[in-house]
Design a protein around this motif. Sequence first.
Motif, PDB file in Angstrom:
ATOM      1  N   PHE A 184       2.464  -8.463  -2.334  1.00 54.19           N
ATOM      2  CA  PHE A 184       1.856  -9.777  -2.535  1.00 54.19           C
ATOM      3  C   PHE A 184       0.386  -9.811  -2.124  1.00 54.19           C
ATOM      4  CE2 PHE A 184       6.353 -10.808  -2.296  1.00 54.19           C
ATOM      5  CZ  PHE A 184       6.496 -11.727  -3.317  1.00 54.19           C
ATOM      6  N   TYR A 239      11.095 -17.024  -1.146  1.00 55.09           N
ATOM      7  CA  TYR A 239      12.011 -16.285  -2.016  1.00 55.09           C
ATOM      8  C   TYR A 239      13.276 -15.881  -1.258  1.00 55.09           C
ATOM      9  CZ  TYR A 239       8.127 -15.877  -5.290  1.00 55.09           C
ATOM     10  OH  TYR A 239       7.105 -16.160  -6.152  1.00 55.09           O
ATOM     11  N   ASP A 262       6.371 -11.217   3.414  1.00 55.55           N
ATOM     12  CA  ASP A 262       5.582 -12.127   2.578  1.00 55.55           C
ATOM     13  C   ASP A 262       6.475 -12.918   1.624  1.00 55.55           C
ATOM     14  OD1 ASP A 262       3.200 -11.475   3.805  1.00 55.55           O
ATOM     15  OD2 ASP A 262       2.433 -10.256   2.141  1.00 55.55           O
ATOM     16  N   ALA A 263       7.456 -12.271   1.034  1.00 54.48           N
ATOM     17  CA  ALA A 263       8.381 -12.961   0.124  1.00 54.48           C
ATOM     18  C   ALA A 263       9.130 -14.058   0.859  1.00 54.48           C
ATOM     19  CB  ALA A 263       9.351 -11.962  -0.501  1.00 54.48           C
ATOM     20  N   LEU A 280       5.755 -14.275 -10.645  1.00 53.99           N
ATOM     21  CA  LEU A 280       7.141 -14.644 -10.349  1.00 53.99           C
ATOM     22  C   LEU A 280       7.367 -16.134 -10.573  1.00 53.99           C
ATOM     23  CD1 LEU A 280       7.621 -12.539  -7.082  1.00 53.99           C
ATOM     24  CD2 LEU A 280       8.482 -11.981  -9.381  1.00 53.99           C
ATOM     25  N   ARG A 281       6.476 -16.958 -10.061  1.00 54.12           N
ATOM     26  CA  ARG A 281       6.644 -18.416 -10.164  1.00 54.12           C
ATOM     27  C   ARG A 281       6.566 -18.904 -11.610  1.00 54.12           C
ATOM     28  NH1 ARG A 281       7.431 -20.222  -5.208  1.00 54.12           N
ATOM     29  NH2 ARG A 281       6.397 -19.166  -3.486  1.00 54.12           N
ATOM     30  N   THR A 321      13.288 -16.999  -8.191  1.00 54.06           N
ATOM     31  CA  THR A 321      13.505 -17.429  -6.806  1.00 54.06           C
ATOM     32  C   THR A 321      14.180 -16.349  -5.960  1.00 54.06           C
ATOM     33  OG1 THR A 321      15.618 -18.422  -7.410  1.00 54.06           O
ATOM     34  CG2 THR A 321      13.676 -19.867  -7.446  1.00 54.06           C
ATOM     35  N   ASP A 332      -1.460 -10.581  -8.064  1.00 54.59           N
ATOM     36  CA  ASP A 332      -1.007 -11.818  -8.715  1.00 54.59           C
ATOM     37  C   ASP A 332       0.525 -11.906  -8.768  1.00 54.59           C
ATOM     38  OD1 ASP A 332      -0.398  -9.929 -10.675  1.00 54.59           O
ATOM     39  OD2 ASP A 332      -1.388 -11.013 -12.300  1.00 54.59           O
ATOM     40  N   ASP A 350       2.902 -13.272  -6.845  1.00 53.20           N
ATOM     41  CA  ASP A 350       3.510 -14.593  -6.649  1.00 53.20           C
ATOM     42  C   ASP A 350       3.356 -15.461  -7.895  1.00 53.20           C
ATOM     43  OD1 ASP A 350       4.862 -16.593  -5.061  1.00 53.20           O
ATOM     44  OD2 ASP A 350       2.907 -17.563  -4.780  1.00 53.20           O
ATOM     45  N   SER A 388       2.007  -4.806   1.510  1.00 54.22           N
ATOM     46  CA  SER A 388       2.758  -5.832   0.787  1.00 54.22           C
ATOM     47  C   SER A 388       2.357  -5.898  -0.677  1.00 54.22           C
ATOM     48  CB  SER A 388       2.528  -7.206   1.418  1.00 54.22           C
ATOM     49  OG  SER A 388       3.127  -8.218   0.624  1.00 54.22           O
ATOM     50  N   THR A 448       6.393  -6.430   2.224  1.00 54.95           N
ATOM     51  CA  THR A 448       6.654  -7.226   1.024  1.00 54.95           C
ATOM     52  C   THR A 448       7.738  -8.254   1.307  1.00 54.95           C
ATOM     53  OG1 THR A 448       5.972  -5.408  -0.425  1.00 54.95           O
ATOM     54  CG2 THR A 448       7.389  -7.108  -1.398  1.00 54.95           C
ATOM     55  N   LEU A 481       6.997 -16.992   1.468  1.00 56.05           N
ATOM     56  CA  LEU A 481       6.727 -17.724   0.224  1.00 56.05           C
ATOM     57  C   LEU A 481       7.967 -18.427  -0.311  1.00 56.05           C
ATOM     58  CD1 LEU A 481       4.384 -15.086  -1.443  1.00 56.05           C
ATOM     59  CD2 LEU A 481       3.733 -17.404  -0.714  1.00 56.05           C
TER      60      LEU A 481
END
Length: 181
Positions: free
Chosen positions: A108, A148, A142-143, A117-118, A123, A112, A114, A106, A139, A146
Motif C-alpha cells: 500500500f 480490509y 496497512d490493510a 481495490l476500492r 473488502t 495506488d 487501495d 507494504s 501489507t 484501511l
Amino acid sequence: MRALLSIDYTNDFVATDGKLTTGEAGQAIEQEIVAMTESYFQQGDFIVFAIDGHDPSDQYHPENRLFPPHNVIGTSGRDLYGSLADFYQANQAKKNVYWIDKRHYSAFSGTDLDIRLRERGITELCLTGVCTDICVLHTAVDAYNLGYQLIIPEKAVASFDATGHTWALNHFKNTLGAKIV
C-alpha cells in the motif's frame, strides 16, 4: 468482493541462488500459491502481483543499508519464481490481473493499491508470498488499518526466519483479526 495479493514471490526471494532468498521455505509454498492464484482467478477475483523493485543507486532508500541489493529493476531476480511466472505470462493482459511495482515493504505504501481495490468494491484480501514477517506483515497491517478483512493461507506464505514467520502468523490472527487458513 475479494482479491488475492501475491507479494514478492520472485527469483531473488525464492530461488536457491536468490539475492535475499527464503530458500527451501519459499520454494515449498510454490504449489499452494499457484493453486490459490488460479482458483481466485477462475472465480473472477482480482489478482494483484505486488512486487518489490529497487535501484541500488538510490541513496535515500533505507533498505539499501539493511539488505544486499535484491529485486533490482531490470534483472531476472525480479521475475516471478517458478510456475507462478507461467501463470502471469498467460494472464497478464486479463482485466482482473494487476501488477504493482512497490518500493517499500507494504504493497500500500506509495502505490495506488487501495484505490484499485476500492473501485472494485473489494473488502477481503488474501495475502500470499514472502516474507511473512516483513512485506506480508507490513501489507497486512496497512490493510487492517484501511478496514480490509484479511485471510492468510499458512501454506502460501514463507520467510527466511522461522521464528519471525511463526510470530507474524500469530500477529495476523491475534492482533489483526485475520483468518488463518
